[in-house]
Scaffold this motif. Structure first.
Motif, PDB file in Angstrom:
ATOM      1  N   UNK A 262       0.887  -1.154   0.025  1.00 50.72           N
ATOM      2  CA  UNK A 262      -0.050   0.167   0.021  1.00 50.72           C
ATOM      3  C   UNK A 262       0.862   1.222  -0.039  1.00 50.72           C
ATOM      4  N   UNK A 263       1.507   1.688  -1.321  1.00 50.69           N
ATOM      5  CA  UNK A 263       2.331   2.523  -1.179  1.00 50.69           C
ATOM      6  C   UNK A 263       1.726   3.869  -1.668  1.00 50.69           C
ATOM      7  N   UNK A 264       0.689   4.419  -0.712  1.00 49.45           N
ATOM      8  CA  UNK A 264      -0.064   5.507  -1.015  1.00 49.45           C
ATOM      9  C   UNK A 264      -0.707   5.989   0.456  1.00 49.45           C
ATOM     10  N   UNK A 265      -1.067   7.393   0.565  1.00 48.34           N
ATOM     11  CA  UNK A 265      -1.308   7.970   1.762  1.00 48.34           C
ATOM     12  C   UNK A 265      -3.048   8.048   1.643  1.00 48.34           C
ATOM     13  N   UNK A 266      -3.377   8.342   0.481  1.00 42.81           N
ATOM     14  CA  UNK A 266      -4.889   8.727   0.179  1.00 42.81           C
ATOM     15  C   UNK A 266      -5.379   7.869  -0.969  1.00 42.81           C
ATOM     16  N   UNK A 267      -6.530   7.472  -0.950  1.00 38.99           N
ATOM     17  CA  UNK A 267      -7.318   6.688  -2.137  1.00 38.99           C
ATOM     18  C   UNK A 267      -8.380   7.400  -2.716  1.00 38.99           C
ATOM     19  N   UNK A 268      -8.606   7.608  -3.913  1.00 36.86           N
ATOM     20  CA  UNK A 268      -9.690   8.293  -4.211  1.00 36.86           C
ATOM     21  C   UNK A 268     -10.148   7.403  -5.548  1.00 36.86           C
ATOM     22  N   UNK A 269     -11.645   7.427  -5.604  1.00 35.14           N
ATOM     23  CA  UNK A 269     -12.067   6.421  -6.504  1.00 35.14           C
ATOM     24  C   UNK A 269     -13.306   7.250  -7.124  1.00 35.14           C
ATOM     25  N   UNK A 270     -13.664   6.807  -8.291  1.00 34.68           N
ATOM     26  CA  UNK A 270     -14.919   7.372  -9.273  1.00 34.68           C
ATOM     27  C   UNK A 270     -15.901   6.288  -8.431  1.00 34.68           C
ATOM     28  N   UNK A 271     -17.011   7.012  -8.656  1.00 36.10           N
ATOM     29  CA  UNK A 271     -18.533   5.998  -8.024  1.00 36.10           C
ATOM     30  C   UNK A 271     -18.446   4.689  -8.632  1.00 36.10           C
ATOM     31  N   UNK A 272     -18.342   4.648 -10.004  1.00 39.13           N
ATOM     32  CA  UNK A 272     -18.459   3.428 -10.544  1.00 39.13           C
ATOM     33  C   UNK A 272     -17.372   2.359 -10.298  1.00 39.13           C
ATOM     34  N   UNK A 273     -16.146   2.763  -9.590  1.00 36.71           N
ATOM     35  CA  UNK A 273     -15.177   2.007  -9.215  1.00 36.71           C
ATOM     36  C   UNK A 273     -15.505   1.647  -7.739  1.00 36.71           C
TER      37      UNK A 273
ATOM     38  N   UNK B 252      -7.913  -1.938   3.287  1.00 39.71           N
ATOM     39  CA  UNK B 252      -7.682  -0.374   3.160  1.00 39.71           C
ATOM     40  C   UNK B 252      -8.622   0.182   4.543  1.00 39.71           C
ATOM     41  N   UNK B 253      -9.705  -0.358   4.926  1.00 42.16           N
ATOM     42  CA  UNK B 253     -10.490   0.084   6.132  1.00 42.16           C
ATOM     43  C   UNK B 253      -9.596   0.186   7.491  1.00 42.16           C
ATOM     44  N   UNK B 254      -8.864  -0.706   7.776  1.00 45.23           N
ATOM     45  CA  UNK B 254      -8.227  -0.521   9.219  1.00 45.23           C
ATOM     46  C   UNK B 254      -7.019   0.405   9.003  1.00 45.23           C
ATOM     47  N   UNK B 255      -6.688   0.869   7.851  1.00 50.88           N
ATOM     48  CA  UNK B 255      -5.451   1.927   7.730  1.00 50.88           C
ATOM     49  C   UNK B 255      -6.382   3.249   7.259  1.00 50.88           C
ATOM     50  N   UNK B 256      -7.767   3.321   7.124  1.00 50.16           N
ATOM     51  CA  UNK B 256      -8.225   4.732   6.909  1.00 50.16           C
ATOM     52  C   UNK B 256      -8.184   5.307   5.573  1.00 50.16           C
ATOM     53  N   UNK B 257      -7.944   4.183   4.617  1.00 45.20           N
ATOM     54  CA  UNK B 257      -7.621   4.395   3.380  1.00 45.20           C
ATOM     55  C   UNK B 257      -8.804   4.164   2.257  1.00 45.20           C
ATOM     56  N   UNK B 258     -10.111   3.713   2.914  1.00 50.38           N
ATOM     57  CA  UNK B 258     -11.190   3.389   2.283  1.00 50.38           C
ATOM     58  C   UNK B 258     -11.770   4.950   1.565  1.00 50.38           C
TER      59      UNK B 258
END
Length: 237
Positions: free
Chosen positions: A109-120, A131-137
């Protein structure tokens, strides 16, 4: 919790029970930082909310005028036709279903923020346990589920951060680095304070901003005079 010699020495140099003016508190935090590395300056707000009630949860994002001083790595979960937009905006990791599969298979998990489009989100949702436990969802309330991927990536790279209350009703949020000028930290504090005031739940009664303490990563906490903080918050509006 046992504290080191440098922490205890720093804590002995001021009155821990005295609330200081915001600028004075930031000066103290900078001078009391004991570590050799560039520590993060953090604000800990105690809010007058009941965190057990869903309608009193406080969560959102705020843009810090001077950023956090940290390089933020952003992952963008997007369809193929938005990959170029995300990449040009500065996303460090870009992909769709194949990226989800790689992470599910154990990719770092080589990132600090995760962004997603609604369809993904149907695909990204499969990574909940990772992702959840790391606050990345990604979450719509945090501005990380959006169709405007380019804008979101740019804002988070530039210093937009997510905040949320913990189970005790507190919000902890970074204001920048010890190396920042006091005016820069004060400006960031103003933005955060103003945002939290705007985010006050309608059902929250009584005093909302109950207490504030500022500290560096390894340093002691310094109380802030909340009466003065009201004026600081107004400057962010």
């Amino acid at each position: 919790m046992a504290h080191g010699k440098k922490y205890l020495e720093a804590a002995s140099r001021y009155d821990k029970q005295t609330p200081y003016e915001p600028n004075e508190a930031l000066e103290l935090v900078k001078s009391l930082a004991p570590a050799k590395f560039d520590e993060t300056v953090e604000a800990a707000f105690q809010l007058g909310i009941d965190p057990k009630k869903a309608d009193q949860l406080v969560r959102g994002t705020v843009s810090l005028p001077h950023g956090t001083g940290k390089t933020v790595r952003v992952a963008a979960f997007v369809p193929a036709d938005k990959e170029k937009e995300a990449t040009e905006a500065g996303a460090d990791v870009v992909g769709g279903k194949e990226l989800v599969e790689q992470l599910a298979a154990g990719r770092e998990l080589d990132f600090d923020i995760a962004i997603a489009t609604p369809d993904l989100m149907a695909e990204v949702g499969k990574l909940g346990r990772i992702l959840g436990p790391r606050g990345l969802m990604p979450n719509p309330k945090a501005g990380t589920v959006t169709q405007d991927v380019g804008k979101a990536v740019s804002e988070f790279k530039a210093g937009r951060i997510e905040y949320r209350n913990d189970r005790y009703g507190n919000v902890q949020i970074p204001l920048g680095k010890v190396s920042f000028e006091v005016d820069q930290l004060l400006s960031n504090l103003a933005a955060v304070s103003g945002e939290l005031v705007r985010a006050k739940p309608a059902s929250s009664k009584g005093r909302y901003l109950k207490a504030l303490s500022l500290s560096s990563t390894m340093g002691p906490g310094v109380k802030v005079n909340l009466a003065s903080l009201d004026d600081v918050a107004k400057t962010a509006g």
